[in-house]
Scaffold this motif. Structure first.
Motif, PDB file in Angstrom:
ATOM      1  N   GLN A  75       0.829  -1.219   0.000  1.00  0.00           N
ATOM      2  CA  GLN A  75       0.000   0.000   0.000  1.00  0.00           C
ATOM      3  C   GLN A  75       0.860   1.265   0.000  1.00  0.00           C
ATOM      4  OE1 GLN A  75      -3.127  -0.446  -0.717  1.00  0.00           O
ATOM      5  NE2 GLN A  75      -2.764  -2.633  -0.525  1.00  0.00           N
ATOM      6  N   LEU A  76       1.855   1.310   0.870  1.00  0.00           N
ATOM      7  CA  LEU A  76       2.727   2.492   0.909  1.00  0.00           C
ATOM      8  C   LEU A  76       3.616   2.549  -0.331  1.00  0.00           C
ATOM      9  CD1 LEU A  76       3.638   5.039   2.324  1.00  0.00           C
ATOM     10  CD2 LEU A  76       5.263   3.643   3.639  1.00  0.00           C
ATOM     11  N   SER A  77       4.032   1.409  -0.826  1.00  0.00           N
ATOM     12  CA  SER A  77       4.842   1.390  -2.043  1.00  0.00           C
ATOM     13  C   SER A  77       4.072   1.956  -3.221  1.00  0.00           C
ATOM     14  CB  SER A  77       5.298  -0.038  -2.359  1.00  0.00           C
ATOM     15  OG  SER A  77       6.202  -0.487  -1.391  1.00  0.00           O
ATOM     16  N   MET A  78       2.818   1.551  -3.385  1.00  0.00           N
ATOM     17  CA  MET A  78       2.009   2.069  -4.486  1.00  0.00           C
ATOM     18  C   MET A  78       1.764   3.566  -4.319  1.00  0.00           C
ATOM     19  SD  MET A  78      -0.678  -0.843  -5.716  1.00  0.00           S
ATOM     20  CE  MET A  78      -1.865  -0.348  -4.538  1.00  0.00           C
ATOM     21  N   LYS A  79       1.475   3.986  -3.104  1.00  0.00           N
ATOM     22  CA  LYS A  79       1.260   5.417  -2.837  1.00  0.00           C
ATOM     23  C   LYS A  79       2.521   6.215  -3.178  1.00  0.00           C
ATOM     24  CE  LYS A  79      -0.314   8.517   0.828  1.00  0.00           C
ATOM     25  NZ  LYS A  79      -0.803   8.603   2.217  1.00  0.00           N
ATOM     26  N   THR A  80       3.673   5.680  -2.812  1.00  0.00           N
ATOM     27  CA  THR A  80       4.957   6.327  -3.085  1.00  0.00           C
ATOM     28  C   THR A  80       5.199   6.425  -4.586  1.00  0.00           C
ATOM     29  OG1 THR A  80       5.898   5.549  -1.002  1.00  0.00           O
ATOM     30  CG2 THR A  80       7.460   6.148  -2.741  1.00  0.00           C
ATOM     31  N   ILE A  81       4.999   5.348  -5.300  1.00  0.00           N
ATOM     32  CA  ILE A  81       5.220   5.338  -6.750  1.00  0.00           C
ATOM     33  C   ILE A  81       4.239   6.277  -7.441  1.00  0.00           C
ATOM     34  CG2 ILE A  81       5.031   3.883  -8.811  1.00  0.00           C
ATOM     35  CD1 ILE A  81       6.188   1.603  -6.948  1.00  0.00           C
ATOM     36  N   ASN A  82       2.975   6.189  -7.061  1.00  0.00           N
ATOM     37  CA  ASN A  82       1.976   7.060  -7.678  1.00  0.00           C
ATOM     38  C   ASN A  82       2.282   8.538  -7.461  1.00  0.00           C
ATOM     39  OD1 ASN A  82       0.427   5.000  -8.800  1.00  0.00           O
ATOM     40  ND2 ASN A  82      -0.889   4.831  -7.016  1.00  0.00           N
ATOM     41  N   SER A  83       2.641   8.907  -6.229  1.00  0.00           N
ATOM     42  CA  SER A  83       2.867  10.322  -5.932  1.00  0.00           C
ATOM     43  C   SER A  83       4.162  10.855  -6.536  1.00  0.00           C
ATOM     44  CB  SER A  83       2.832  10.577  -4.422  1.00  0.00           C
ATOM     45  OG  SER A  83       3.902   9.929  -3.775  1.00  0.00           O
ATOM     46  N   ASN A  84       5.180  10.022  -6.658  1.00  0.00           N
ATOM     47  CA  ASN A  84       6.458  10.488  -7.196  1.00  0.00           C
ATOM     48  C   ASN A  84       6.522  10.462  -8.718  1.00  0.00           C
ATOM     49  OD1 ASN A  84       8.716  11.009  -5.019  1.00  0.00           O
ATOM     50  ND2 ASN A  84       7.406   9.388  -4.242  1.00  0.00           N
ATOM     51  N   PHE A  85       5.729   9.595  -9.333  1.00  0.00           N
ATOM     52  CA  PHE A  85       5.815   9.443 -10.786  1.00  0.00           C
ATOM     53  C   PHE A  85       4.529   9.844 -11.503  1.00  0.00           C
ATOM     54  CE2 PHE A  85       8.918   6.463  -8.980  1.00  0.00           C
ATOM     55  CZ  PHE A  85      10.074   6.958  -9.577  1.00  0.00           C
ATOM     56  N   GLY A  86       3.576  10.449 -10.775  1.00  0.00           N
ATOM     57  CA  GLY A  86       2.360  10.940 -11.394  1.00  0.00           C
ATOM     58  C   GLY A  86       1.468   9.854 -11.969  1.00  0.00           C
ATOM     59  N   LEU A  87       1.401   8.716 -11.294  1.00  0.00           N
ATOM     60  CA  LEU A  87       0.601   7.585 -11.763  1.00  0.00           C
ATOM     61  C   LEU A  87      -0.626   7.402 -10.891  1.00  0.00           C
ATOM     62  CD1 LEU A  87       3.561   5.106 -12.396  1.00  0.00           C
ATOM     63  CD2 LEU A  87       2.355   6.504 -14.086  1.00  0.00           C
ATOM     64  N   ASN A  88      -1.491   6.498 -11.300  1.00  0.00           N
ATOM     65  CA  ASN A  88      -2.683   6.162 -10.523  1.00  0.00           C
ATOM     66  C   ASN A  88      -2.893   4.650 -10.563  1.00  0.00           C
ATOM     67  OD1 ASN A  88      -4.971   6.458  -8.975  1.00  0.00           O
ATOM     68  ND2 ASN A  88      -6.296   6.822 -10.732  1.00  0.00           N
ATOM     69  N   LEU A  89      -1.880   3.905 -10.152  1.00  0.00           N
ATOM     70  CA  LEU A  89      -1.967   2.446 -10.145  1.00  0.00           C
ATOM     71  C   LEU A  89      -2.616   1.980  -8.850  1.00  0.00           C
ATOM     72  CD1 LEU A  89       1.607   1.860 -11.527  1.00  0.00           C
ATOM     73  CD2 LEU A  89      -0.520   1.532 -12.776  1.00  0.00           C
ATOM     74  N   THR A  90      -3.462   0.958  -8.940  1.00  0.00           N
ATOM     75  CA  THR A  90      -4.182   0.479  -7.759  1.00  0.00           C
ATOM     76  C   THR A  90      -4.024  -1.009  -7.504  1.00  0.00           C
ATOM     77  OG1 THR A  90      -6.194   0.117  -9.050  1.00  0.00           O
ATOM     78  CG2 THR A  90      -5.956   2.274  -7.995  1.00  0.00           C
ATOM     79  N   GLN A  91      -3.437  -1.717  -8.431  1.00  0.00           N
ATOM     80  CA  GLN A  91      -3.319  -3.181  -8.301  1.00  0.00           C
ATOM     81  C   GLN A  91      -1.858  -3.614  -8.341  1.00  0.00           C
ATOM     82  OE1 GLN A  91      -6.133  -5.037  -7.771  1.00  0.00           O
ATOM     83  NE2 GLN A  91      -7.141  -3.032  -7.723  1.00  0.00           N
ATOM     84  N   TYR A  92      -1.590  -4.754  -7.720  1.00  0.00           N
ATOM     85  CA  TYR A  92      -0.218  -5.242  -7.643  1.00  0.00           C
ATOM     86  C   TYR A  92      -0.177  -6.763  -7.543  1.00  0.00           C
ATOM     87  CZ  TYR A  92      -1.351  -5.812  -2.740  1.00  0.00           C
ATOM     88  OH  TYR A  92      -1.970  -6.188  -1.578  1.00  0.00           O
TER      89      TYR A  92
END
Length: 98
Positions: A75-92
């Motif tokens: 959850q924190l990894s996705m939030k980190t990636i989304n916020s730093n790279f301008g993405l909106n990924l929700t699945q992993y």
């Protein structure tokens, strides 16, 4: 299930370095790969984020991107990636040594 639109399916693959079978230690994400499947032409694009990339981890400040996994798993990894790279990924998908 990955995020699916008519045209694309997008998700992140985390490769954890954890060997802890009790799941008490999440480890770090040694591999971080963004996967984009084109559902129209049936192609796959893989984008690797180097584990030592220096990013802002929400609540922890600037550190290596793979530390986000140790602090808050997927959850924190996705939030980190989304916020730093301008993405909106929700699945992993997560893969570890087990």
């Amino acid at each position: 299930m990955p995020t699916v639109s008519e045209e694309y399916t997008r998700f992140i693959i985390f490769g954890s370095d954890s060997r802890d079978t009790s799941n008490q230690y999440a480890g770090r994400s040694d591999s971080i790969i963004i996967v984009v499947l084109n559902n129209v032409d049936k192609t796959i694009n893989l984008i690797s984020i180097p584990r030592d990339s220096y990013v802002n981890v929400p609540g922890y400040g600037y550190t290596k991107v793979n530390h986000a996994y140790a602090y808050g798993q997927e959850q924190l990894s996705m939030k980190t990636i989304n916020s730093n790279f301008g993405l909106n990924l929700t699945q992993y998908v997560t893969i570890d040594f087990s």
